[in-house]
Motif scaffolding. Sequence first.
Motif, PDB file in Angstrom:
ATOM      1  N   ASN A 168      25.875  27.668  10.376  1.00  0.00           N
ATOM      2  CA  ASN A 168      24.889  28.351   9.515  1.00  0.00           C
ATOM      3  C   ASN A 168      25.582  29.403   8.665  1.00  0.00           C
ATOM      4  N   PRO A 169      26.510  28.977   7.775  1.00  0.00           N
ATOM      5  CA  PRO A 169      27.302  29.981   7.053  1.00  0.00           C
ATOM      6  C   PRO A 169      26.472  30.941   6.214  1.00  0.00           C
ATOM      7  N   SER A 170      25.270  30.504   5.772  1.00  0.00           N
ATOM      8  CA  SER A 170      24.485  31.391   4.903  1.00  0.00           C
ATOM      9  C   SER A 170      23.623  32.368   5.701  1.00  0.00           C
ATOM     10  N   LYS A 171      23.545  32.187   7.014  1.00  0.00           N
ATOM     11  CA  LYS A 171      22.694  33.071   7.816  1.00  0.00           C
ATOM     12  C   LYS A 171      23.502  34.225   8.401  1.00  0.00           C
ATOM     13  N   ILE A 172      22.769  35.283   8.729  1.00  0.00           N
ATOM     14  CA  ILE A 172      23.429  36.413   9.396  1.00  0.00           C
ATOM     15  C   ILE A 172      23.406  36.128  10.888  1.00  0.00           C
ATOM     16  N   VAL A 173      24.576  36.137  11.508  1.00  0.00           N
ATOM     17  CA  VAL A 173      24.649  35.940  12.968  1.00  0.00           C
ATOM     18  C   VAL A 173      25.080  37.255  13.590  1.00  0.00           C
ATOM     19  N   LEU A 174      24.268  37.745  14.507  1.00  0.00           N
ATOM     20  CA  LEU A 174      24.543  39.046  15.135  1.00  0.00           C
ATOM     21  C   LEU A 174      24.998  38.863  16.571  1.00  0.00           C
ATOM     22  N   MET A 175      26.001  39.645  16.931  1.00  0.00           N
ATOM     23  CA  MET A 175      26.511  39.647  18.293  1.00  0.00           C
ATOM     24  C   MET A 175      26.199  41.041  18.861  1.00  0.00           C
ATOM     25  N   PRO A 176      25.326  41.140  19.869  1.00  0.00           N
ATOM     26  CA  PRO A 176      24.953  42.467  20.379  1.00  0.00           C
ATOM     27  C   PRO A 176      26.145  43.260  20.925  1.00  0.00           C
ATOM     28  N   ASP A 177      27.177  42.578  21.406  1.00  0.00           N
ATOM     29  CA  ASP A 177      28.383  43.264  21.888  1.00  0.00           C
ATOM     30  C   ASP A 177      29.575  42.375  21.568  1.00  0.00           C
ATOM     31  N   MET A 178      30.414  42.829  20.668  1.00  0.00           N
ATOM     32  CA  MET A 178      31.564  42.018  20.227  1.00  0.00           C
ATOM     33  C   MET A 178      32.585  41.799  21.353  1.00  0.00           C
ATOM     34  N   GLU A 179      32.496  42.604  22.401  1.00  0.00           N
ATOM     35  CA  GLU A 179      33.462  42.459  23.507  1.00  0.00           C
ATOM     36  C   GLU A 179      33.066  41.347  24.477  1.00  0.00           C
ATOM     37  N   ALA A 180      31.929  40.716  24.255  1.00  0.00           N
ATOM     38  CA  ALA A 180      31.505  39.641  25.166  1.00  0.00           C
ATOM     39  C   ALA A 180      32.333  38.393  24.865  1.00  0.00           C
ATOM     40  N   GLY A 181      33.462  38.273  25.539  1.00  0.00           N
ATOM     41  CA  GLY A 181      34.419  37.196  25.258  1.00  0.00           C
ATOM     42  C   GLY A 181      34.340  36.082  26.281  1.00  0.00           C
ATOM     43  N   CYS A 182      35.482  35.497  26.599  1.00  0.00           N
ATOM     44  CA  CYS A 182      35.508  34.369  27.542  1.00  0.00           C
ATOM     45  C   CYS A 182      36.965  34.137  27.921  1.00  0.00           C
ATOM     46  N   SER A 183      37.251  34.002  29.216  1.00  0.00           N
ATOM     47  CA  SER A 183      38.653  33.839  29.634  1.00  0.00           C
ATOM     48  C   SER A 183      39.243  32.533  29.103  1.00  0.00           C
ATOM     49  N   LEU A 184      38.408  31.518  28.916  1.00  0.00           N
ATOM     50  CA  LEU A 184      38.928  30.259  28.367  1.00  0.00           C
ATOM     51  C   LEU A 184      39.316  30.432  26.904  1.00  0.00           C
ATOM     52  N   ALA A 185      38.445  31.094  26.136  1.00  0.00           N
ATOM     53  CA  ALA A 185      38.740  31.310  24.717  1.00  0.00           C
ATOM     54  C   ALA A 185      40.010  32.142  24.549  1.00  0.00           C
ATOM     55  N   GLU A 186      40.239  33.049  25.507  1.00  0.00           N
ATOM     56  CA  GLU A 186      41.435  33.909  25.448  1.00  0.00           C
ATOM     57  C   GLU A 186      42.717  33.164  25.812  1.00  0.00           C
TER      58      GLU A 186
ATOM     59  N   THR B 144      22.569  42.987  26.737  1.00  0.00           N
ATOM     60  CA  THR B 144      21.441  43.653  27.386  1.00  0.00           C
ATOM     61  C   THR B 144      20.268  43.701  26.395  1.00  0.00           C
ATOM     62  N   LEU B 145      19.081  43.966  26.914  1.00  0.00           N
ATOM     63  CA  LEU B 145      17.946  44.145  25.990  1.00  0.00           C
ATOM     64  C   LEU B 145      18.206  45.301  25.027  1.00  0.00           C
ATOM     65  N   PRO B 146      18.697  46.462  25.513  1.00  0.00           N
ATOM     66  CA  PRO B 146      18.950  47.548  24.551  1.00  0.00           C
ATOM     67  C   PRO B 146      19.948  47.164  23.455  1.00  0.00           C
ATOM     68  N   ASN B 147      21.001  46.374  23.800  1.00  0.00           N
ATOM     69  CA  ASN B 147      21.923  46.084  22.691  1.00  0.00           C
ATOM     70  C   ASN B 147      21.422  44.948  21.785  1.00  0.00           C
ATOM     71  N   ILE B 148      20.529  44.090  22.287  1.00  0.00           N
ATOM     72  CA  ILE B 148      19.873  43.120  21.390  1.00  0.00           C
ATOM     73  C   ILE B 148      18.977  43.901  20.417  1.00  0.00           C
ATOM     74  N   ARG B 149      18.243  44.868  20.958  1.00  0.00           N
ATOM     75  CA  ARG B 149      17.363  45.689  20.123  1.00  0.00           C
ATOM     76  C   ARG B 149      18.172  46.437  19.065  1.00  0.00           C
ATOM     77  N   ARG B 150      19.288  47.001  19.518  1.00  0.00           N
ATOM     78  CA  ARG B 150      20.119  47.775  18.585  1.00  0.00           C
ATOM     79  C   ARG B 150      20.705  46.867  17.498  1.00  0.00           C
ATOM     80  N   ALA B 151      21.083  45.644  17.887  1.00  0.00           N
ATOM     81  CA  ALA B 151      21.635  44.704  16.893  1.00  0.00           C
ATOM     82  C   ALA B 151      20.615  44.468  15.781  1.00  0.00           C
ATOM     83  N   LEU B 152      19.354  44.301  16.169  1.00  0.00           N
ATOM     84  CA  LEU B 152      18.316  44.036  15.167  1.00  0.00           C
ATOM     85  C   LEU B 152      17.955  45.285  14.365  1.00  0.00           C
ATOM     86  N   GLU B 153      18.062  46.439  14.992  1.00  0.00           N
ATOM     87  CA  GLU B 153      17.793  47.684  14.260  1.00  0.00           C
ATOM     88  C   GLU B 153      18.862  47.929  13.201  1.00  0.00           C
ATOM     89  N   THR B 154      20.128  47.734  13.602  1.00  0.00           N
ATOM     90  CA  THR B 154      21.244  48.137  12.736  1.00  0.00           C
ATOM     91  C   THR B 154      21.840  46.968  11.961  1.00  0.00           C
TER      92      THR B 154
END
Length: 356
Positions: free
Chosen positions: A123-141, A320-330
Motif C-alpha cells: 500500500n505505497p500510497s497509504k500511511i502505515v503507522l508503527m506504534p513502536d518502531m523498536e518492535a522488531g523480530c529476532s529472525l528479521a535481525e 500497547t493501547l496507549p501507543n496505538i492511541r498515540r500513533a493515531l494522535e500524532t
Amino acid sequence: MLDLDVAARMGTTEDFAPDLAPANAPSSPSALPLAHLYERVSKHVTPAEWPLIVRDVEAIERLKKQRNAVVLGHNYQAPEIFNTVADIVGDSLALAREAVTVDADVIVMAGVHFMAETAKLLNPSKIVLMPDMEAGCSLAESITAEDIRLLRQRYPGVPVVTYVNTSAEVKAESDYCCTSGNAVKVVRAVAKEWGVNRILMLPDEYLARNVQKEVPEIELIAWKGHCEVHERFTPQDIRDLRENHPGVVVLAHPECPPEVVAAADYAGSTAGMADYVRDEKPARVVLITECSMADNVAVNHPDVEFVRPCNLCPHMRRITLPNIRRALETMGHQVEIDPAVADRARLAVERMLAIR
Ligand code: 13P
Ligand code: SF4
C-alpha cells in the motif's frame, strides 16, 4: 499485568490528555462500560483496570474515524488489543492479504516492524503507522541484504525464498517471499516454475528444516536464523506436557525446532493452529507458540481446555493501547521504504500472493 503506560500519554494534545481511573469503577462486569468487549478479556483484565482501557479504546475508535484508519492485529497481540480495537486479525499471511484490500487512508500495525513494512510495500500510497518502531523480530535481525548477495555468489542460479519475517532490504534481494502458512506451497511452486531442485530458504533454519520434511524431492539450503520465542521449546517440554495433562493435543508453530514439531500432533501457522482448534474441537489443547495466541483463541472456545505454557514475544509486547492511541494522535511513527528497495521487495511479496 497490563502495561497502562499512563506516563507515556503525557504531552499529547489537550483532547487526549491523560486519564485517571474513576474513583468508583463499577465492579459488576455487566455494569461496566463496553461490557460486551469486557466479556472477551475478562480473564486478563480486572474490572478495576477496565475503565482505563475503555478510555483508550474509545479514543482509538474516535481517532480511527477521524483519520479513516484501520488497525491490523497479529494473532500474538495482547487480548486487550486483539479483542477491542483490531479491525482485522490474523496470521502474517492474512495480514499481508488484507493489507492489499483495505479501504482506509491509514493502517496502524499492531504487530512487529516487518509486518508494517509488508503493509507499506503493498500500500505505497497509504500511511502505515508503527506504534513502536523498536518492535522488531529476532529472525528479521538474523540476516542482511549483503548476506543474500553473498549467498547468491556462492549458489549461482539457485532461487531465494525468504520468510516474511525479514526487512524490506532482504526481501528486495529475494525472488519470492513466504510465510509459515504457505511455505510448502511456495517452495513447490518455485521448484516447478524455475525447473530446479535446490532452493535457498532463509533465514529461519527450523522453518526450512520443517518444510524440508514435506518436500524431500527439493534440497532446501537454510540459514542460521531462529525465533527467540520458539527456539526455547524442547521435546522434553512436550513429553512433560503429555505426562502432566493426559490426552492433551499438541499444536506447534513451524518456527519450533524440528524435534519439537516431530513430537507435536500438528504443526501450522498461527492461523493454522486457530483453525485446528475451531475444526477439531479438542477437549484439551496446548499451543506451542507465543502465549497470547492461546488467550485469543480460547475466547471463542470456552469448552476447550487450554494448557498454557508461556513464552512471550518481547517485540509483540511493545505494542500497547496507549501507543496505538498515540500513533493515531500524532500520526507517528510512519513507515517509509526507499522506493528503489520497495519496488524489488514488493515483487517478492506479490509473487508469493499470486501463488494459490
Ligand atoms: P504467523 O505467520 O504464523 O502468524 O507467524 C508470525 C510469527 O512471527 C510467528 O512467530
Ligand atoms: Fe519474531 Fe519470534 Fe516474535 Fe514472531 S515470535 S515476531 S518470529 S521474535
